[in-house]
Scaffold this motif. Structure first.
Motif: not given
Length: 245
Positions: A21, A199, A201
Motif C-alpha cells: 500500500d 468510498q 481511500r
C-alpha cells in the motif's frame, strides 16, 4: 538514461521493499482505474479545474457518449483544451458558483488545493449534482511533506524544483492553499453539505523526492513515524467518492 532517471529508479527500487500500500501512486490510480469505473454512456459530467488538461479525452468522451462541462476560473486554460474536450465551458470562481443540479458526475483531480475556501467549493459541488449524482475527488493532503514545502517556498524556487520532476509538477505551478485539504476535513465538509461518503481511500506514495534518493529514504522514515501517530491524516493524498442523496 539521464542522471535524474537513474536517481529516480534508485528511489523506486527502495520503495519496492516497502508494503504494497506504500507503493500505490494515487493520481495514477485515480486516472487509470477509479475514474474510468464511473464513466457510463449518457452521463452529464462536470470537470472542475482541469482547464487545458481535461480528465476525459475527447476521444473517450465520444466513444462512451457523454456530455462534459468544463469549469475553470481561467478562460485561457479552457481555451487551451483539446478541441471537443468540453461540450460547454464555464469561466467561474468555484467558491462563488451556484450549480443547476444537472451533473450525474463531478470530477475533480488535483484542483481543490488551489482554492482558498473549500467550504464554499463543497457547497458548489453539491449544487452541481442531481440527486443520486456522485463527485469523484482526488486531492493531495496539506499534511504531506511536499504540500508543506509548497506553502513555504518562494514561487521562483518552487517552480524550478517542480521543473525537475517527470511531470513538471502537474498543476503545481498554480498557487496552492490546501484549505481543509485532509481526509477528515474533506469528509466533514461533504457531510455539512448533505453529501454521503460512498468510498474513501488514502495513498502514501508520491514522486516529489525521488530524484534525491537519500532525501527520499529520509522522507519515507519520517512518513512512517507520522503514520503511526496520525493514521490516515498522514497520507500523501486521498480520494473520495461522494453521493448526493
Amino acid at each position: 538514461m539521464s542522471l535524474a532517471a537513474a536517481l529516480s529508479r534508485s528511489s523506486q527500487a527502495f520503495d519496492r521493499l516497502l508494503p504494497a500500500d506504500w507503493q500505490v501512486e494515487g493520481s495514477r490510480e485515480y486516472r487509470n482505474h477509479t475514474l474510468p469505473s464511473f464513466l457510463k454512456p449518457g452521463l452529464t459530467v462536470w470537470d472542475i479545474g482541469s482547464g487545458r488538461t481535461p480528465m476525459i479525452s475527447p476521444q473517450r468522451k465520444a466513444e462512451i457518449g457523454m456530455t462534459v462541462v468544463g469549469l475553470d476560473i481561467d478562460p485561457e486554460e479552457l481555451k487551451a483544451a483539446p478541441p471537443g474536450a468540453y461540450d460547454r465551458s464555464i469561466v467561474a470562481d468555484l467558491t462563488k458558483f451556484e450549480g443547476d443540479g444537472s451533473a450525474d458526475l463531478v470530477v475533480s483531480h488535483c484542483c481543490l488545493e488551489h482554492v482558498p475556501d473549500n467550504r464554499a467549493s463543497m457547497r458548489a459541488i453539491a449544487s452541481m449534482l442531481k440527486p443520486g449524482g456522485r463527485a469523484v475527488i482526488y486531492q493531495p493532503s496539506r499534511n504531506a511533506a511536499f504540500s508543506r514545502l509548497n506553502m513555504i517556498l518562494p514561487e521562483a524556487i518552487k517552480l524550478k524544483l517542480l521543473g525537475a520532476l517527470p511531470d513538471k509538477g502537474g498543476k503545481g505551478g498554480f498557487k496552492a492553499f490546501y484549505n481543509h485539504c485532509t481526509p477528515a476535513q474533506f469528509k466533514r465538509l461533504a457531510r455539512e453539505h448533505g453529501l454521503e461518503i460512498e468510498q474513501e481511500r488514502v495513498f502514501w506514495n508520491s514522486g516529489y523526492f525521488q530524484i534525491f534518493p537519500p532525501l527520499h529514504v529520509l522522507w519515507r522514515g519520517g512518513q512512517a513515524l507520522f503514520r503511526l501517530v496520525a493514521g490516515e491524516q498522514a497520507a500523501e493524498s486521498f480520494m473520495l467518492v461522494l453521493r448526493k442523496p
